[in-house]
Design an enzyme around this catalytic site. Structure first.
Site, PDB file in Angstrom:
ATOM      1  N   ASP A 264      38.916  37.886  45.521  1.00  0.00           N
ATOM      2  CA  ASP A 264      37.944  38.559  44.673  1.00  0.00           C
ATOM      3  C   ASP A 264      36.589  37.879  44.900  1.00  0.00           C
ATOM      4  O   ASP A 264      36.490  36.842  45.575  1.00  0.00           O
ATOM      5  CB  ASP A 264      38.378  38.490  43.196  1.00  0.00           C
TER       6      ASP A 264
HETATM    7  C1  GLC Z   1      34.666  42.017  40.951  1.00  0.00           C
HETATM    8  C2  GLC Z   1      36.014  42.441  40.403  1.00  0.00           C
HETATM    9  C3  GLC Z   1      36.873  43.181  41.370  1.00  0.00           C
HETATM   10  C4  GLC Z   1      36.001  44.029  42.274  1.00  0.00           C
HETATM   11  C5  GLC Z   1      35.166  43.075  43.113  1.00  0.00           C
HETATM   12  C6  GLC Z   1      34.219  43.835  44.051  1.00  0.00           C
HETATM   13  O1  GLC Z   1      34.405  40.695  40.590  1.00  0.00           O
HETATM   14  O2  GLC Z   1      36.807  41.416  39.807  1.00  0.00           O
HETATM   15  O3  GLC Z   1      37.810  43.961  40.616  1.00  0.00           O
HETATM   16  O4  GLC Z   1      36.806  44.849  43.099  1.00  0.00           O
HETATM   17  O5  GLC Z   1      34.410  42.167  42.336  1.00  0.00           O
HETATM   18  O6  GLC Z   1      33.291  44.553  43.324  1.00  0.00           O
END
Ligand code: GLC
Length: 718
Positions: A264
């Protein structure tokens, strides 16, 4: 494309640079900065790394994506195309209800259809991979991201996880204008942070993790989901992103997942503040050993892996494995043949926000709303004068978080939906208050129009930023000013219907008693106002059923239906007055339980029958029940089947959902509904983590929700 040959042609730098995922604005050719969904920092990366990078975060729009890809291919030595990934969680531009609402529809087909439409709109906009479905099981409405999941039950979450993956991916990813690859998230147990505070510690036994939190991820992968995203949180003391036991041993070895794993946003570098990495080099070491392929929006890999390989601390084979997985995904998506895949400006115009897509968004919204209370006030009569009051009376913020591409301006607001139906003369409106502030004039204006009306409809709730990522709340009531507005309206002694626009189960203190009717609208999406109007006026009969419990108040959290009995259950026949598991001030049970939802008609359950009173591993029990629509309106009912294992090796929940059927019944119509029950459905994780069933007594329950059920018993015998 001969990927082995390509891998052999790549330098170590080019291999490692495939691992970085950067947001759109790092790329020449970008016209927007894309979605910023995490902390920004100067990453100190060279243009060469960007030229060799492997994927882009948040790019969409056929023209922009093609520009970025074109410039990239002109500068990438081996012509390796970029993967374009973005968050398309509940719709691309046609926005569907938030996933917690979609779960409440108990309609997997419609859920799949919504993902299919999202994939189609995204694919023609140049997106290759969506960061969805999010399948984190939740039991704590303080956590903002409960809006993004389908709720508290592992079985229902698993069914919907599969439906979403089918919708996004279909069965052929080279179908480049209709499908995108899916990425199940957030592995694992992100939905169980202590205190309901986002990114906080997750503490649970491996048995609990496997029993409740892992099934939906496994279901998505069993359905062919191409990618997995790691969670921010710790799992048993080790952050998921650096957790070798969870990632390499369980996900890759035990589950045999050989797809791409992405961190993430910043989660690799966050191993440092977590305290399991002293620096970015150690963070890179731990993440690559845990099996993480792509690092989102930090640069630990690209700045440290080469040194680690040259120092023989990381084997180049580990790098090669990760690169091959990324190249294979690009191959599956047809990017080597056509790096521009489905991006098509003409198709964008034809497909996006089409009438057909909006109709599905409308239908799903009508099925996702949940009627929580109705003291003979709903449906509204079309000739009655309504005062529509509240911050959501005429507000486009009904899409919910993770609707980046959606248009609040183009969403159908509640006022629009109602006046389109009954005309402006019958719907007086005033804001009455903001979300969390109000002026005396606003209150006065609301009182003034309410006095002219037969029924007051209050459109209340949370603005979308009050839930979603980093949207945790310690107080899950409506903001005080809205509770004050209800109080003022109550003084007028007119019937009150409250429509709720929110991303979590709320503490309905100050709403429940004061309202004669309550319709939970969640964030209903692009067609939300039209759907809510049709439900309020009875042109559609509400059929949503809760997939997450509504607590009496936040002190009761976590509260969920599939809980254990304890040694001192309050409702035991010999229970004492005091020394039992109870609160002194509220019941143990939630205000509204899992599976609950009212209708404009009534359903009668009778004749719960088992084909036999015992089950063995080689046969099945047929469970049948009669359900009759004893009202005067057609409707859809969700017939739910639960079981209870009376004695296990470990304590077993009072109820576990094992099957459900959503059925249509005309007034007076009665149907016999049957389910089959097998030994396999009775298996659970024992203390030694073996997954098997126990012989002994079981109960089976069938009913309209987890609280009101007919019950029968049977034995499981070896
Ligand atoms: C965010 C979220 C994740 C998302 C990613 C990209 O922090 O936790 O669910 O897909 O970043 O946007």
């Amino acid at each position: 494309m001969n990927l082995t040959q390509l891998l052999n042609d790549m330098t170590l730098d080019e291999k490692i640079d495939q691992f970085i995922q950067l947001a759109t604005f790092f790329y020449a050719g970008a016209e927007t900065q894309g979605e910023i969904t995490g902390p920004m920092e100067d990453m100190g990366i060279s243009q060469e790394i960007i030229r060799n990078s492997g994927s882009v975060l948040g790019a969409s729009g056929a023209k922009e994506v093609k520009n970025i890809q074109k410039v990239h291919l002109e500068n990438n030595r081996l012509g390796i195309p970029l993967l374009m990934m973005a968050d398309i969680v509940h719709g691309f531009k046609t926005i569907f209800p938030v996933p917690l609402a979609i779960g409440c529809s108990w309609d997997e087909e419609l859920a799949e259809r919504s993902a299919e439409i999202a994939a189609k709109e995204a694919a023609v906009s140049g997106v290759h991979v969506t960061f969805a479905p999010m399948v984190d099981l939740v039991r704590d409405p303080r956590w903002g991201r409960v809006m993004e999941t389908t709720g508290e039950d592992p079985y229902l979450n698993s069914r919907f996880a599969k439906a979403f993956v089918r919708g996004f991916q279909g069965d052929d990813l080279t179908n480049d204008t209709d499908r995108v690859a899916a990425c199940v998230k957030h592995f694992a147990a992100y939905g169980a942070p202590e205190g309901g505070r986002d990114y906080n510690t997750v503490n649970m036994s491996e048995r609990e993790l496997r029993e409740y939190y892992l099934p939906a991820y496994k279901a998505a992968l069993d359905e062919g989901c191409e990618m997995v995203m790691t969670a921010f949180n710790t799992v048993d003391g080790i952050p998921a992103t650096g957790n070798k036991k969870l990632m390499r041993d369980l996900l890759r070895e035990e589950w045999d997942f050989n797809g791409v794993m992405i961190s993430d946003w910043g989660a690799v570098k966050e191993l440092i503040p977590h305290g399991i990495a002293a620096d970015e080099s150690e963070a890179a070491f731990k993440a690559i050993n845990a099996g993480v392929d792509i690092e989102m929006m930090t640069a630990c890999y690209v700045k440290n892996l080469k040194d680690l390989v040259e120092a023989e601390e990381v084997k180049e084979e580990l790098i090669d494995e990760a690169v091959i997985r990324i190249l294979e995904l690009k191959e599956k998506l047809g990017l080597f043949e056509n790096p521009y895949r489905g991006a098509d400006e003409q198709l964008e115009k034809e497909v996006i926000m089409s009438t057909e897509h909006r109709e599905v968004a409308y239908e799903l919204a009508t099925k996702s709303c949940v009627l929580l209370k109705n003291e003979e006030i709903l449906p509204l009569q079309k000739d009655k004068k309504i005062a529509l009051i509240g911050p959501f009376a005429n507000n486009g913020d009904i899409l919910g978080q993770w609707s980046w591409q959606g248009s609040k301006e183009e969403s159908v607001k509640i006022y629009e939906g109602m006046t389109n139906k009954v005309g402006i003369a019958n719907v007086l409106t005033a804001r009455g208050s903001g979300i969390d502030s109000a002026t005396d004039d606003q209150f006065a204006e609301a009182v003034k129009i309410a006095k002219k009306a037969d029924v007051i409809v209050l459109a209340l709730g949370e603005k979308s930023e009050m839930s979603g990522e980093a949207g945790s709340r310690s107080n899950i009531r409506l903001p005080d000013v809205q509770l004050k507005l209800i109080e003022e309206m109550k003084k007028l002694n007119k019937p009150i219907v409250s429509v709720l626009i929110n991303g979590r189960p709320l503490d309905l203190h100050g709403v429940y008693e004061e309202s004669d009717g309550i319709l939970e609208g969640w964030f209903p999406g692009t067609e939300g106002g039209r759907a809510i109007a049709d439900l309020l006026y009875g042109d559609v009969n509400p059929s949503g059923r809760l997939t997450m419990s509504f607590p009496y108040n936040v002190g009761q959290v976590p509260v969920y239906y599939n809980h254990y009995n304890t040694g001192r259950p309050k409702d035991a026949p010999d229970a004492q007055d005091r020394y039992v598991s109870q609160y002194l001030d509220i019941p143990n049970e939630p205000l509204f339980p899992f599976g609950f939802g009212l209708s404009y008609t009534n359903y009668q359950y009778s004749d719960l029958t088992l084909s036999t009173d015992h089950l063995t591993a080689n046969d099945e029990i047929e469970v049948s029940v009669k359900v009759k629509n004893v009202g005067s309106t057609k409707g859809e009912e969700v017939v739910q089947l639960y079981v209870r294992d009376l004695v296990g090796e470990v304590v077993r929940p009072l109820k576990e959902l094992k099957a459900y059927q959503k059925i249509k019944l005309n007034p007076g119509e009665e149907r016999e509904i049957t389910f089959s029950l097998t030994e396999e459905q009775l298996r659970y994780y024992h203390a030694d983590l073996s997954f098997e069933s126990d012989t002994g007594k079981f109960k089976v329950f069938v009913g309209p929700n987890s609280r009101e059920c007919l019950e029968q018993s049977f034995d499981l015998r070896k």
